[in-house]
Design an enzyme around this catalytic site. Structure first.
Site, PDB file in Angstrom:
ATOM      1  N   ALA A   1       0.855  -1.180   0.000  1.00 20.44           N
ATOM      2  CA  ALA A   1       0.000   0.000   0.000  1.00 20.44           C
ATOM      3  C   ALA A   1       0.892   1.232   0.000  1.00 20.44           C
ATOM      4  O   ALA A   1       2.063   1.157   0.376  1.00 20.44           O
ATOM      5  CB  ALA A   1      -0.880  -0.022   1.243  1.00 20.44           C
TER       6      ALA A   1
ATOM      7  N   GLY B   1       0.426  -5.195   0.545  1.00 19.14           N
ATOM      8  CA  GLY B   1      -0.686  -5.107  -0.401  1.00 19.14           C
ATOM      9  C   GLY B   1      -0.309  -5.602  -1.791  1.00 19.14           C
ATOM     10  O   GLY B   1      -1.177  -6.022  -2.564  1.00 19.14           O
TER      11      GLY B   1
ATOM     12  N   GLU C   1      -0.727  -9.217  -1.573  1.00 23.20           N
ATOM     13  CA  GLU C   1      -2.171  -9.454  -1.449  1.00 23.20           C
ATOM     14  C   GLU C   1      -2.856  -9.296  -2.811  1.00 23.20           C
ATOM     15  O   GLU C   1      -3.778 -10.040  -3.137  1.00 23.20           O
ATOM     16  CB  GLU C   1      -2.778  -8.483  -0.434  1.00 23.20           C
ATOM     17  CG  GLU C   1      -2.327  -8.776   0.994  1.00 23.20           C
ATOM     18  CD  GLU C   1      -2.836  -7.747   1.983  1.00 23.20           C
ATOM     19  OE1 GLU C   1      -2.439  -6.568   1.865  1.00 23.20           O
ATOM     20  OE2 GLU C   1      -3.631  -8.116   2.862  1.00 23.20           O
TER      21      GLU C   1
ATOM     22  N   GLU D   1       3.780  -6.004   6.982  1.00 24.89           N
ATOM     23  CA  GLU D   1       2.952  -5.007   7.685  1.00 24.89           C
ATOM     24  C   GLU D   1       3.279  -4.925   9.170  1.00 24.89           C
ATOM     25  O   GLU D   1       3.204  -3.862   9.779  1.00 24.89           O
ATOM     26  CB  GLU D   1       1.465  -5.335   7.504  1.00 24.89           C
ATOM     27  CG  GLU D   1       0.896  -4.956   6.142  1.00 24.89           C
ATOM     28  CD  GLU D   1       1.100  -6.025   5.089  1.00 24.89           C
ATOM     29  OE1 GLU D   1       1.925  -6.947   5.301  1.00 24.89           O
ATOM     30  OE2 GLU D   1       0.439  -5.933   4.035  1.00 24.89           O
TER      31      GLU D   1
HETATM   32  C1  3H9 Z   1       0.361  -2.533   3.266  1.00 26.63           C
HETATM   33  O1  3H9 Z   1       0.607  -2.956   2.185  1.00 26.63           O
HETATM   34  C2  3H9 Z   1      -0.995  -2.611   3.931  1.00 26.63           C
HETATM   35  C3  3H9 Z   1      -1.948  -3.551   3.230  1.00 26.63           C
HETATM   36  O2  3H9 Z   1      -1.853  -4.854   3.773  1.00 26.63           O
HETATM   37  C4  3H9 Z   1      -3.349  -3.113   3.492  1.00 26.63           C
HETATM   38  C5  3H9 Z   1      -4.030  -2.386   2.428  1.00 26.63           C
HETATM   39  C6  3H9 Z   1      -5.479  -2.125   2.702  1.00 26.63           C
HETATM   40  N1  3H9 Z   1       4.617   3.502   0.254  1.00 26.63           N
HETATM   41  O3  3H9 Z   1      13.253   1.590   1.039  1.00 26.63           O
HETATM   42  P1  3H9 Z   1      13.767   2.369  -0.105  1.00 26.63           P
HETATM   43  C7  3H9 Z   1       9.499   4.866  -0.689  1.00 26.63           C
HETATM   44  S1  3H9 Z   1       1.512  -1.737   4.210  1.00 26.63           S
HETATM   45  C8  3H9 Z   1       5.132   4.708   0.011  1.00 26.63           C
HETATM   46  O4  3H9 Z   1      14.792   3.392   0.154  1.00 26.63           O
HETATM   47  P2  3H9 Z   1      14.928   0.003  -1.257  1.00 26.63           P
HETATM   48  C9  3H9 Z   1      10.536   5.135   0.382  1.00 26.63           C
HETATM   49  O5  3H9 Z   1      10.040   5.990   1.369  1.00 26.63           O
HETATM   50  C10 3H9 Z   1       2.939  -1.666   3.153  1.00 26.63           C
HETATM   51  N2  3H9 Z   1       6.448   4.922  -0.216  1.00 26.63           N
HETATM   52  O6  3H9 Z   1      14.258   1.440  -1.314  1.00 26.63           O
HETATM   53  C11 3H9 Z   1      11.641   5.754  -0.435  1.00 26.63           C
HETATM   54  O7  3H9 Z   1      11.311   7.099  -0.682  1.00 26.63           O
HETATM   55  P3  3H9 Z   1      12.467   8.196  -0.761  1.00 26.63           P
HETATM   56  C12 3H9 Z   1       3.643  -2.976   3.117  1.00 26.63           C
HETATM   57  C13 3H9 Z   1       7.259   3.876  -0.165  1.00 26.63           C
HETATM   58  O8  3H9 Z   1      15.231  -0.341  -2.658  1.00 26.63           O
HETATM   59  C14 3H9 Z   1      11.558   5.006  -1.764  1.00 26.63           C
HETATM   60  O9  3H9 Z   1      10.246   4.453  -1.814  1.00 26.63           O
HETATM   61  N3  3H9 Z   1       4.868  -2.813   2.381  1.00 26.63           N
HETATM   62  C15 3H9 Z   1       6.791   2.594   0.118  1.00 26.63           C
HETATM   63  O10 3H9 Z   1      16.008  -0.019  -0.244  1.00 26.63           O
HETATM   64  C16 3H9 Z   1      12.572   3.895  -1.898  1.00 26.63           C
HETATM   65  O11 3H9 Z   1      12.474   3.046  -0.765  1.00 26.63           O
HETATM   66  C17 3H9 Z   1       6.022  -2.462   2.973  1.00 26.63           C
HETATM   67  O12 3H9 Z   1       6.070  -2.286   4.164  1.00 26.63           O
HETATM   68  C18 3H9 Z   1       5.398   2.413   0.328  1.00 26.63           C
HETATM   69  N4  3H9 Z   1       4.863   1.212   0.573  1.00 26.63           N
HETATM   70  O13 3H9 Z   1      13.799  -0.959  -0.723  1.00 26.63           O
HETATM   71  C19 3H9 Z   1       7.214  -2.331   2.075  1.00 26.63           C
HETATM   72  N5  3H9 Z   1       7.837   1.731   0.111  1.00 26.63           N
HETATM   73  O14 3H9 Z   1      13.359   7.787  -1.894  1.00 26.63           O
HETATM   74  C20 3H9 Z   1       7.962  -1.085   2.404  1.00 26.63           C
HETATM   75  C21 3H9 Z   1       8.930   2.458  -0.163  1.00 26.63           C
HETATM   76  O15 3H9 Z   1      11.722   9.480  -0.956  1.00 26.63           O
HETATM   77  N6  3H9 Z   1       9.064  -0.831   1.512  1.00 26.63           N
HETATM   78  N7  3H9 Z   1       8.590   3.763  -0.327  1.00 26.63           N
HETATM   79  O16 3H9 Z   1      13.159   8.123   0.578  1.00 26.63           O
HETATM   80  C22 3H9 Z   1      10.237  -1.514   1.586  1.00 26.63           C
HETATM   81  O17 3H9 Z   1      10.412  -2.433   2.354  1.00 26.63           O
HETATM   82  C23 3H9 Z   1      11.353  -1.057   0.691  1.00 26.63           C
HETATM   83  O18 3H9 Z   1      11.055   0.258   0.290  1.00 26.63           O
HETATM   84  C24 3H9 Z   1      11.585  -1.915  -0.588  1.00 26.63           C
HETATM   85  C25 3H9 Z   1      12.647  -1.206  -1.473  1.00 26.63           C
HETATM   86  C26 3H9 Z   1      12.083  -3.278  -0.174  1.00 26.63           C
HETATM   87  C27 3H9 Z   1      10.325  -2.033  -1.380  1.00 26.63           C
END
Ligand code: 3H9
Length: 694
Positions: free
Chosen positions: A66, A105, A108, A128
């Site tokens: 999400a 998400g 999902e 999450e």
């Molecule tokens: C969810 O899904 C809830 C659902 O179950 C329910 C729905 C109803 N959103 O980490 P990085 C940004 S909860 C917005 O440095 P990497 C991050 O802030 C979500 N922004 O890169 C950064 O911005 P900036 C469950 C996001 O290559 C940029 O992207 N998912 C999101 O080291 C790069 O990120 C997670 O918890 C996001 N979801 O790692 C996954 N994700 O450049 C969370 C990232 O301005 N994300 N950004 O600083 C991660 O674990 C890592 O970002 C990922 C990439 C592994 C994807």
């Protein structure tokens, strides 16, 4: 290619509709993505030339979850469950084509497709829980139906990812393909040609049977993870949702999941953990060091000192394939140090995290030398010797002579003046502090300490190399103890004062443990060793530390400190003699004895930390309040679900914090109770630390 929404496009190739999501950086499920997917599916269903649908992402990853930035705002467009229902009910098969990380998400969404294919580097997870949440779009009900309950419990309470092989083995994906788009299209065509069913994970019940037959699985799992998940709401709620998947029909399970998700989303723990997610990423950004600053290419590393710190730091480099030379005075010290490194790795083999081949490969990257001349060609040197300024200066003068021009010269000092260390060289611009935390191969925090002359290139390199070796780096300035230890020292002063005023050390430790710290200051001292810095020759019983050491108590190492330790189990019991000893010492010095409550202890431990944090910000030692939180969460075990000292202070209310500090200042005195002008101003203006921005 037709644009369906600002981030989603549709193209029909040979009867297959390919829906592509392009929402950089991580294809998060913003409203235009959710709408785009659903509209794209509806358009593909309506198009008679289309027989199947492939859902794929542009850029570096499949949907990573999400859009966290949308949380807490007004809901826009279709909800994710609505989009999923459109997918799941499609009369034409939908194949999710996955690369990068399918997270939260994102996974999902993929689980609402009828089939999933991936390239072999893809990873899958429901992280999450790390945001204080649970998967809120059916993940808690679908994942256990695919993987079985045990694996779902592990994945959802840890938030850890699994690789494509494991995903294939447990049925989360149907095939691993080489070329993602072509492979997914071929898979979709086969599904159509061979008339495969439109598989809905919601209908799978087989893998839930094992848990129906063995409901104790949940009790066992809770017992096993209790220590790690202590204080957190989200892991328990994730478990409850998986229990619901086993015990309730799918739609009721979804309802249960939604209620729990909403409760977590509106709670303070998730707010703190979401704040932390962005804080950690923010810490990597240095306002006056642009993102495109040239960096030193790091291909080889050198460490000076084969002690616990040096060995631990070397492991970090070997773990990511960077060859590293450890230098120590003599062969015996080197052998001992390398032996400890090998033992540490072998422990990981026992716990199943590494294979013996991994250990051999990593050990092969670590070599030893008894002369600093061996460091002539390395790209980065990290000195990790005792905290003696003269020794450090002698080493840096030598490194200046030996190391190639442009090499990064770092000191792992935890408190000394990096500018003075740099002054021993003719190239202070190359010198920086890189403060690792013990054990250095485990602890995530890296405090990078910029000196007055440290170049942007060296700062950018230290931050990048920190990330590369798996650390969470934060940049700080030079002062006694930098950010982490300087704040720790304030807590220590008050903990010691309270003990002298009659609060038993175990009571103080318990309050901090209950707040969420892994241990309190006295248990921590016992662990580190009470005799650090104690000289038996000069000891005259003039301090509590001297008294305790003179009584033969040196901490966990000899089974007696503030606590006594069971030699078998290491379980600790408060030592009444020590309590009496400290109290008597306090009384002999005329210290006023007081009554203590949990609230008073917590206030007296935590408020001076917040106050010091504010002073650190005033002095520009930390760039932003959230960096202080990142440091305390990763280096000192501050519970992430309260967001770190500065975020926590915001939740208490800075006006309340200021009022209490004034009260204690008047009652107790001492520099650490002198109110920070920044804190006072923010409170007077009704502002928060967070409002300072970054
Ligand atoms: C969810 O899904 C809830 C659902 O179950 C329910 C729905 C109803 N959103 O980490 P990085 C940004 S909860 C917005 O440095 P990497 C991050 O802030 C979500 N922004 O890169 C950064 O911005 P900036 C469950 C996001 O290559 C940029 O992207 N998912 C999101 O080291 C790069 O990120 C997670 O918890 C996001 N979801 O790692 C996954 N994700 O450049 C969370 C990232 O301005 N994300 N950004 O600083 C991660 O674990 C890592 O970002 C990922 C990439 C592994 C994807």
């Amino acid at each position: 290619m037709t644009a369906v929404s600002q981030s989603v496009s549709l193209e029909v190739e040979d009867g297959i509709a390919v829906i592509t999501i392009d929402n950089p950086p991580v294809n998060a499920l913003s409203s235009h993505v959710r709408d785009g997917i659903a509209d794209g599916v509806e358009q593909a269903i309506a198009d008679d030339s289309v027989t199947a649908i492939v859902l794929i992402c542009a850029g570096r990853t499949f949907i990573a979850g999400a859009d966290i930035t949308e949380f807490g705002g007004a809901s826009k467009g279709r909800s994710l469950p609505e989009t999923q229902a459109t997918m799941e009910n499609s009369p034409k098969p939908i194949v999710a084509a996955i690369h990068g990380t399918a997270l939260g998400g994102g996974l999902e969404t993929a689980m609402a497709a009828h089939y999933r294919v991936a390239i072999d580097s893809a990873e899958f997870g429901l992280p999450e829980v790390k945001l204080g949440l649970l998967p809120g779009a059916g993940g808690t009900q679908r994942l256990p139906r695919v993987t079985g309950v045990q694996k779902a419990l592990e994945m959802m309470t840890s938030g850890d990812r699994i690789g494509a092989d494991e995903a294939l083995e447990c049925g989360l994906i149907n095939e691993i393909v080489d070329d993602l788009k072509a492979g997914a299209m071929a898979f979709a065509r086969k599904a159509v040609d061979e008339g495969w069913p439109l598989v809905k994970i919601r209908d799978f019940d087989e893998k839930l049977q094992a848990a129906k037959d063995d409901p104790e699985i949940f009790t066992r799992f809770r017992a096993k993870t209790a220590r790690k998940t202590r204080g957190f709401l989200a892991p328990e709620y994730n478990i409850q949702c998986i229990e619901a998947a086993v015990n309730m029909p799918f739609d009721e399970g979804i309802k249960f999941e939604r209620e729990r998700f909403t409760e977590l989303m509106n709670g303070t723990q998730s707010a703190a953990q979401r704040y932390y997610f962005f804080a950690e990423r923010q810490a990597a950004k240095i306002p006056d060091v642009p993102k495109d600053t040239p960096q030193i290419e790091i291909n080889t590393a050198g460490i000076i000192g084969a002690g616990t710190m040096g060995g631990g730091i070397a492991m970090n480099f070997a773990n990511v394939g960077i060859p590293v030379i450890i230098v120590d005075r003599d062969q015996a010290s080197l052998d001992k140090g390398l032996g400890v490194v090998r033992k540490n790795y072998e422990r990981s083999v026992k716990s199943g995290r590494l294979t013996m081949e991994d250990v051999d490969a990593r050990m092969a990257l670590i070599s030893g030398a008894t002369s600093r001349e061996a460091l002539a060609d390395v790209d980065i040197v990290i000195e990790a010797v005792f905290e003696f300024m003269d020794l450090k200066k002698e080493i840096f003068a030598d490194l200046d002579r030996i190391c190639k021009p442009g090499a990064l010269l770092a000191s792992n000092t935890s408190a000394l003046d990096v500018n003075e260390i740099a002054s021993a060289t003719s190239r202070p611009e190359s010198v920086i502090g890189m403060h690792f935390f013990s054990p250095a191969n485990v602890m995530k925090l890296l405090e990078n300490v910029r000196g007055d002359a440290t170049s942007d290139t060296v700062i950018a390199t230290a931050m990048a190399v920190g990330k590369r070796i798996g650390k969470i780096p934060a940049l700080v300035g030079v002062c006694q103890g930098f950010v982490g230890n300087r704040i720790l020292a304030q807590r220590r002063i008050e903990a010691d004062n309270m003990a002298l005023e009659g609060a038993p050390p175990a009571m103080i430790d318990d309050v901090l443990y209950d707040f969420g710290f892994p241990m309190g200051p006295f248990a921590m001292s016992d662990l580190a060793g009470l005799d650090i810095g104690w000289d038996p020759e000069k000891s005259t019983g003039s301090t509590v530390k001297e008294l305790i050491n003179e009584s033969g108590r040196h901490g966990q190492k000899n089974g007696r400190g503030y606590y006594t330790y069971d030699p078998e189990t290491r379980a600790k019991t408060p030592d009444p003699e020590v309590v009496a000893m400290i109290k008597a010492f306090g009384e002999s010095k005329g210290v006023e004895q007081r009554e203590f409550t949990e609230e008073i202890i917590l206030d007296r431990c935590l408020l001076p930390m917040v106050n010091e944090g504010a002073k650190i910000l005033e002095e520009g030692i930390a760039i932003r309040p959230s960096d202080i939180d990142v440091i305390w969460i990763n280096g000192y075990g501050w519970p992430v679900y309260t967001g770190g000292p500065m975020f926590w202070a915001d939740t208490v209310g800075l006006d309340v914090v200021v009022e209490k500090i004034k009260h204690y200042s008047a009652m107790l005195g001492g520099r650490h109770w002198e109110l920070s002008p920044l804190l006072e101003r923010l409170a007077a203006e009704g502002k928060t630390f967070q409002s300072m921005g970054s």
